[in-house]
Enzyme design. Structure first.
Site, short mmCIF file in Angstrom:
data_model
loop_
_atom_site.label_atom_id
_atom_site.label_comp_id
_atom_site.label_asym_id
_atom_site.label_seq_id
_atom_site.Cartn_x
_atom_site.Cartn_y
_atom_site.Cartn_z
N ARG A 159 0.78 -1.01 0.08
CA ARG A 159 -0.24 0.00 -0.05
C ARG A 159 0.88 1.23 -0.14
NH1 ARG A 159 -4.67 1.40 3.91
NH2 ARG A 159 -3.27 1.30 5.67
N ASP A 439 -3.30 2.65 14.07
CA ASP A 439 -2.85 3.59 12.88
C ASP A 439 -3.60 5.04 12.84
OD1 ASP A 439 -5.07 3.25 11.30
OD2 ASP A 439 -4.20 1.72 9.89
#
Length: 524
Positions: A159, A439
C-alpha cells in the site's frame, strides 16, 4: 547526487534502492503524472467546499449506462484467489518477516497509515521488501533473537501513501515528488520482474480514493509502468480501499477504470468514518455519538459494507472485509477471551455478509480468523454469492446511529490522539494502545469527532456543553495524566508537540483534510 533534475535531499542515500535507473523511472513517472495528480487534488478541494456548503454526495448521472452494463473485471491471478485472511502492518523489518511467515494468505505491507513516513522508514521499508521478494530477509534483535522467512510465505501486496502526500526528500525542479509514485515506483521497479518469475506479480492496495477519476489516474500509472519495464498489460493487480464516503457513490466506476488491473475492493472502515465526518460533519442531523457506539451493525456502516459486497460480486472481484485491531492480551486470560470473542463475532458477520476475506493486525489472530472463514466459506472465495442491489437503500449511508456523547468518550478521543501523535512523531506509525494496534485512521476519527462536537456545541449526556474552554480543560487533564507516566521529564518533548498539534487540529475553523499533512512538517 543528481540525476537530470531529480535531487535527493538527505545525507542518507540508500544506494541499493535509489539507483540511477530507479531514479530515472521516478522522474519519468513524475513528468507524466504529477500535473494530473495536482488537478485531481484541486477537484477534491472543490468537492469539499460543496460538501461544506450542504451539498450531499451523489451518483454521477453521466455514468448511469456504465453502472447498468453487464461488464466484468479481469479474473484474479492464482495467488490472489484465496484471500480469506490478510495481515497488515508497516514495512519495518521484523514485521515484514513475521507477517509473511504468519500463516495468513496475504500480507499488505503498508507505507501509508501504519507507517510514520520518515525518510529512513520509507527507504528501509523498500530495502526490506526487496529482501523479502528475494527470499533473503532476516533480522536479529538486540536481545539476540533471530527472525527469518518461513518456507511458505503470504502473498505480498503493497500500500503506497495516498495521492495527497508528498515525499520531500526527492524533488524534481525543487518540487517534491508524489509519495504515491515514490512508494509504488520503487517497489515496482525493483521487484515486479522478480515477483513474476516466482509465479506472483506486483500487487497493490490503493488508499483514500474519492472519485473514479483517481482510479483512472492509477490505471494510467499502471499502464505506463508496465510499458516501461516491458511487462504485459494487466500484470499489476490493485485492490482499492473504499474508505471515503464519496467513493461509495462510484464503486462501479472505480472498478471499471481498473477493470484489467482490479483485484477488488476493501472496506477500510475506520477511515470511512473519518471521511463521513469530513463530508457530513457540519450538518446538525449528522452528529455522531461516541466512537465506541459506531458499530458495524449500525445502518450507515451496514449499508456501506453491503454495497461494496454487492458491487464487487456483480463485477466478479473480491470484496474484502475490515480490520481486527485487537492484540492478544497474554497477561489476562479473561480479558483476552473477551477480546478474541469480539474478533470472532466480527469475522463471522463479515463472512456471512458475503466478504471474501478479512484483515487482522496481529499474527495471533490469523488462526482465529481463518477458522471462521474456513467454516463458512469452504471455497477460495464467495464471489458467486450475489446480494440484492441497495439492500438497505442509499439513504442509510447518510443515517447516523442513535447514541450519546459522553465525557469519557471525548477524553478517550483526546487521550488516543495524544498517544498516537506522539508515537507517529517519534517514527512509529503502528501504535499498540490499550490492547489495540492503532494507525492514523483512529487518530483521524478521534480528532474529527472532537472538532464536530465543538462545531455544533454538543452537550454530553452528563449535561456538559462542549466548547473550546471545556476541550482545553480535557486536553490539559489528559496531557497531565500521560505526562505523569513520562520519566525523566525531558521525555515530554514529543508529547508536548503532539498536544500543540492536536489543539491546532480540533480548534481550526477548517481542519486539515488529513492530520498527516500538518504532522509531516514536524517529522525529523
Amino acid at each position: 547526487m543528481e540525476i537530470s533534475t531529480l535531487t535527493i535531499h538527505s545525507e542518507k542515500r540508500y544506494p541499493q534502492i535509489l539507483t540511477q535507473q530507479a531514479l530515472q523511472f521516478l522522474e519519468a513517472l513524475h513528468g507524466q503524472f504529477e500535473s494530473m495528480r495536482s488537478g485531481l487534488l484541486l477537484e477534491r478541494a472543490s468537492r469539499a467546499i460543496l460538501y461544506h456548503s450542504g451539498v450531499l454526495p451523489s451518483k454521477d448521472p453521466s455514468t448511469a449506462a456504465l453502472r447498468n452494463a453487464p461488464w466484468q473485471c479481469a479474473a484474479a491471478p492464482k495467488d490472489l484467489r484465496d484471500r480469506r485472511v490478510e495481515i497488515t502492518g508497516p514495512v519495518e523489518r521484523k514485521m515484514v518477516i513475521n507477517a509473511l511467515s504468519s500463516g495468513a494468505n496475504c500480507f499488505m505491507a503498508d507505507f501509508e497509515d501504519s507507517n510514520s513516513p520518515t525518510w529512513s522508514n520509507c527507504m528501509e521499508g523498500q530495502e526490506n521488501l526487496k529482501g523479502a521478494v528475494a527470499g533473503n530477509l532476516s533480522y536479529t534483535s538486540p536481545e539476540g533473537k533471530h527472525y527469518a522467512l518461513g518456507e511458505n510465505t503470504a502473498t505480498l501486496l503493497v500500500r503506497p501513501r495516498g495521492l495527497h502526500l508528498e515525499e520531500r526528500h526527492l524533488r524534481v525542479g525543487g518540487k517534491p515528488l508524489s509519495a504515491s509514485l515514490v512508494d509504488f515506483g520503487l517497489f515496482f521497479f525493483h521487484n515486479a520482474k522478480a515477483l513474476i518469475e516466482k509465479g506472483s506479480g506486483p500487487y497493490f492496495y490503493l488508499p483514500k480514493l474519492e472519485h473514479y477519476l483517481e482510479a483512472r489516474w492509477w490505471n494510467k500509472v499502471f499502464e505506463f509502468a508496465q510499458n516501461y519495464l516491458s511487462i504485459p498489460q494487466g500484470t499489476i493487480k490493485a485492490t482499492v480501499l473504499i474508505e471515503t464516503l464519496p467513493a461509495v457513490y462510484c464503486l462501479d466506476e472505480i472498478l471499471y477504470e481498473l477493470r484489467y488491473h482490479s483485484a477488488g475492493l476493501n472496506c477500510g472502515r475506520w477511515d470511512y468514518i473519518f471521511s463521513w465526518l469530513k463530508v457530513l460533519g457540519r450538518r446538525p442531523e449528522s452528529l455522531l455519538p461516541d466512537r465506541s457506539q459506531i458499530t458495524m451493525d449500525t445502518p450507515m456502516m451496514k449499508a456501506y459494507t453491503q454495497k461494496v459486497v454487492e458491487v464487487c460480486h456483480r463485477r466478479g472481484v473480491h470484496a474484502m472485509g475490515g480490520m481486527a485491531a485487537q492484540i492478544p492480551i497474554k497477561e489476562d486470560r479473561e480479558k483476552n477471551a473477551l477480546a478474541m470473542e469480539k474478533v470472532r463475532k466480527d469475522k463471522l458477520r463479515e463472512v456471512l455478509d458475503g466478504h471474501d476475506g478479512t484483515w487482522v493486525a496481529h499474527p495471533g489472530l490469523v488462526s482465529l480468523a481463518k477458522e471462521v472463514f474456513d467454516t463458512h466459506m469452504p471455497g477460495p472465495n464467495q464471489i458467486d454469492k450475489k446480494l440484492k442491489s441497495d439492500m438497505m437503500g442509499m439513504q442509510a449511508l447518510l443515517t447516523p446511529p442513535n447514541g450519546s456523547i459522553s465525557e469519557q468518550g471525548a477524553r478517550t478521543n483526546i487521550n488516543i490522539s495524544l498517544l498516537y501523535l506522539e508515537s507517529w512523531l517519534e517514527g512509529r506509525g503502528a501504535a499498540a494502545l490499550y490492547h489495540l494496534m492503532e494507525d492514523a485512521a483512529t487518530a483521524e476519527i478521534s480528532r474529527m469527532q472532537i472538532w464536530q462536537w465543538l462545531y455544533h456545541g454538543a452537550t454530553t449526556k452528563e449535561g456538559v456543553r462542549i466548547d473550546r474552554n471545556q476541550v482545553e480543560k480535557w486536553i490539559a487533564l489528559e496531557f497531565e495524566s500521560l505526562a505523569a507516566l513520562r520519566q525523566p521529564p525531558q521525555n515530554l518533548k514529543t508529547l508536548t508537540t503532539a498536544r500543540s498539534l492536536l489543539e491546532s487540529l480540533v480548534f481550526d475553523e477548517v481542519p486539515p483534510e488529513f492530520l498527516t499533512l500538518r504532522a509531516y512538517k514536524l517529522l525529523k
